[in-house]
Scaffold this motif. Structure first.
Motif, PDB file in Angstrom:
ATOM      1  N   ARG A   1      -6.824   0.371  -3.205  1.00 30.69           N
ATOM      2  CA  ARG A   1      -6.866   1.404  -4.233  1.00 30.69           C
ATOM      3  C   ARG A   1      -8.243   2.049  -4.317  1.00 30.69           C
ATOM      4  O   ARG A   1      -8.375   3.280  -4.362  1.00 30.69           O
ATOM      5  CB  ARG A   1      -6.490   0.777  -5.584  1.00 30.69           C
TER       6      ARG A   1
ATOM      7  N   ASP B   1       0.529   4.246  -2.477  1.00 35.81           N
ATOM      8  CA  ASP B   1       0.302   5.615  -2.013  1.00 35.81           C
ATOM      9  C   ASP B   1       1.234   6.594  -2.721  1.00 35.81           C
ATOM     10  O   ASP B   1       0.828   7.702  -3.105  1.00 35.81           O
ATOM     11  CB  ASP B   1       0.538   5.720  -0.507  1.00 35.81           C
TER      12      ASP B   1
ATOM     13  N   TYR C   1      -8.357   6.191  -5.332  1.00 38.70           N
ATOM     14  CA  TYR C   1      -7.277   6.448  -6.279  1.00 38.70           C
ATOM     15  C   TYR C   1      -7.780   6.183  -7.698  1.00 38.70           C
ATOM     16  O   TYR C   1      -8.787   5.499  -7.912  1.00 38.70           O
ATOM     17  CB  TYR C   1      -6.080   5.550  -5.989  1.00 38.70           C
TER      18      TYR C   1
ATOM     19  N   ASN D   1       0.818  -1.209   0.000  1.00 40.48           N
ATOM     20  CA  ASN D   1       0.000   0.000   0.000  1.00 40.48           C
ATOM     21  C   ASN D   1       0.854   1.262   0.000  1.00 40.48           C
ATOM     22  O   ASN D   1       0.493   2.282  -0.606  1.00 40.48           O
ATOM     23  CB  ASN D   1      -0.944   0.005   1.202  1.00 40.48           C
ATOM     24  N   LYS D   2       1.992   1.225   0.696  1.00 39.03           N
ATOM     25  CA  LYS D   2       2.874   2.395   0.731  1.00 39.03           C
ATOM     26  C   LYS D   2       3.411   2.722  -0.661  1.00 39.03           C
ATOM     27  O   LYS D   2       3.515   3.888  -1.032  1.00 39.03           O
ATOM     28  CB  LYS D   2       4.037   2.158   1.697  1.00 39.03           C
TER      29      LYS D   2
ATOM     30  N   LYS E   1      -9.333   4.151  -1.193  1.00 35.78           N
ATOM     31  CA  LYS E   1      -8.668   5.455  -1.129  1.00 35.78           C
ATOM     32  C   LYS E   1      -9.110   6.372  -2.274  1.00 35.78           C
ATOM     33  O   LYS E   1      -8.656   7.501  -2.371  1.00 35.78           O
ATOM     34  CB  LYS E   1      -7.150   5.265  -1.192  1.00 35.78           C
TER      35      LYS E   1
END
Length: 435
Positions: free
Chosen positions: A170, A129, A175, A125-126, A173
């Motif tokens: 994803r 991000d 995104y 996830n980082k 968030k």
């Protein structure tokens, strides 16, 4: 007035530097402008270092990559805490997209005793991000050649679980819908089942957005049939998600002619394949490089790189390989189809049934939950077509343990590097595993 003028100028600069985003529709990639996208890519790595943090170097490399005809790079290792704005802007200005692996040496999914836990997901996830902010991020890989033999195909549900959770993160968030996929080893006995399994099922949230293949079958003066590309093509004519070559560029016969690119971007394959990524940009001990930054030095000399091959400086093309690839790409420009005219009708393939020592996942097995501990019961339930809930913790936070890879086919040079770990011990392990 001055303020308004400045705003207009800045808006104009932003428009000039903008690059269309990439998304999936049916079994093809499209730009946000509605054009089908075909990958002409280069593997770009500084194992184990992140190549996207030194913008001066990125500028030198991006300029030459653009001259080569590349529109994509694949990067295997990144530091999500580093600043990537400079390099990503440089590559965007050159019209070059990024396909980035989410895993690292410490978080990759292993095939012998597979696991998928919160530590791994958080690390994935980082990376997401960091790179979701860039319009030229084209796709994420959740794994590279996790499976290399049918005996360990029970690891496949763990790869699919990673894709499920990465896509869910994803979406949670909000995104951009950046595609999430997998890069597979080209193991002929495993390939048809694996590619179908990664796309099968009625729940799109649990399937990959794309599938890709590390294939080194076309060597020297070969052709579409002799190389086996015709067989690869037969297996994907009704495939419902995009597929492309995530590594290619055999070095068995030198110099490399890259004639396979004419087939990949030709009329027989472009209806089904979305291009290729050539391995690799930087010359290393494996001799796959397209450029070098200088002559090899004694690794024992002061300030020398670990293997003696320079990893920075002015990129110098290695000839005739560099020119051979450039000539191929500059004559190959498939037009594809417009997104507005494309009406996909493909449906997901059936999930393959269990076949001992060939494919040991039985149909549409329920995917492992996050933190599920792998054991004999889980393995047997996967082969039976279920997953044992008694072994699931759901909140596992253990670190990703490393298992020694089992040789089960022709692994790519990137897998050899990526699976070795760091230091002399890792090099020796990788060397003897290859033997």
């Amino acid at each position: 007035m001055k303020s308004a003028l400045l705003s207009c100028l800045l808006a104009g600069l932003t428009a000039v530097n903008a690059i269309p985003t990439i998304s999936v529709k049916g079994n093809k990639f499209f730009t946000s402008e509605g054009d089908q996208f075909f990958i002409k890519g280069i593997a770009y790595q500084l194992v184990p270092d992140d190549p996207l943090v030194d913008n001066d170097q990125c500028q030198r490399d991006a300029t030459l990559m653009k001259d080569l005809g590349a529109n994509s790079i694949r990067v295997y290792h990144v530091d999500p805490d580093a600043d990537h704005k400079g390099c990503m802007s440089t590559f965007a200005d050159a019209g070059i997209y990024l396909w980035v692996d989410l895993d690292t040496f410490n978080t990759q999914i292993e095939q012998v005793e597979p696991h998928w836990n919160k530590t791994q997901l958080d690390a994935f996830n980082k990376v997401m991000d960091e790179f979701q902010q860039f319009d030229n991020t084209a796709g994420f890989f959740v794994g590279n050649e996790v499976l290399t033999t049918g005996n360990y195909s029970f690891a496949a549900p763990f790869v699919k679980a990673a894709a499920r959770d990465a896509k869910a993160y994803r979406d949670s968030k909000k995104y951009r819908n950046i595609p999430v996929g997998y890069s597979a080893a080209d193991i002929s006995s495993l390939r048809p089942m694996l590619q179908n399994y990664m796309a099968c099922g009625t729940n799109a949230s649990e399937s990959l957005d794309f599938f890709s293949l590390n294939a080194y079958e076309w060597c020297g003066k070969s052709d579409y049939k002799l190389s086996g590309y015709s067989e690869l093509n037969k297996n994907v004519t009704s495939y419902n998600i995009p597929i492309f070559f995530s590594e290619t560029g055999c070095i068995v016969s030198r110099p490399r002619l890259f004639d396979d690119q004419a087939a990949i971007f030709g009329p027989e394959m472009t209806p089904y394949w979305s291009g290729s990524i050539v391995y690799e940009w930087i010359e290393e001990a494996n001799n796959y490089g397209l450029i070098k930054y200088g002559e090899k030095v004694d690794p024992a000399s002061p300030s020398a790189p670990p293997d003696g091959f320079p990893r920075s400086g002015t990129p110098v093309p290695i000839q005739p390989d560099f020119s051979n690839l450039s000539k191929q790409w500059k004559t190959l420009s498939p037009s594809g189809v417009k997104a507005s005219d494309y009406k996909p009708t493909m449906t997901p393939p059936p999930c393959p049934a269990y076949t001992s020592s060939v494919w040991e996942v039985n149909g549409a097995v329920a995917l492992p939950t996050l933190g599920q501990t792998f054991d004999a019961k889980v393995q047997s339930s996967i082969t039976a077509g279920t997953v044992a809930s008694s072994s699931a913790t759901g909140t596992g936070t253990g670190t990703a343990a490393s298992s020694s890879p089992t040789k089960g086919g022709a692994a790519s040079p990137a897998r050899e590097i990526k699976g070795m770990g760091l230091g002399l011990f890792g090099v020796l392990v990788g060397f003897f595993w290859w033997l």
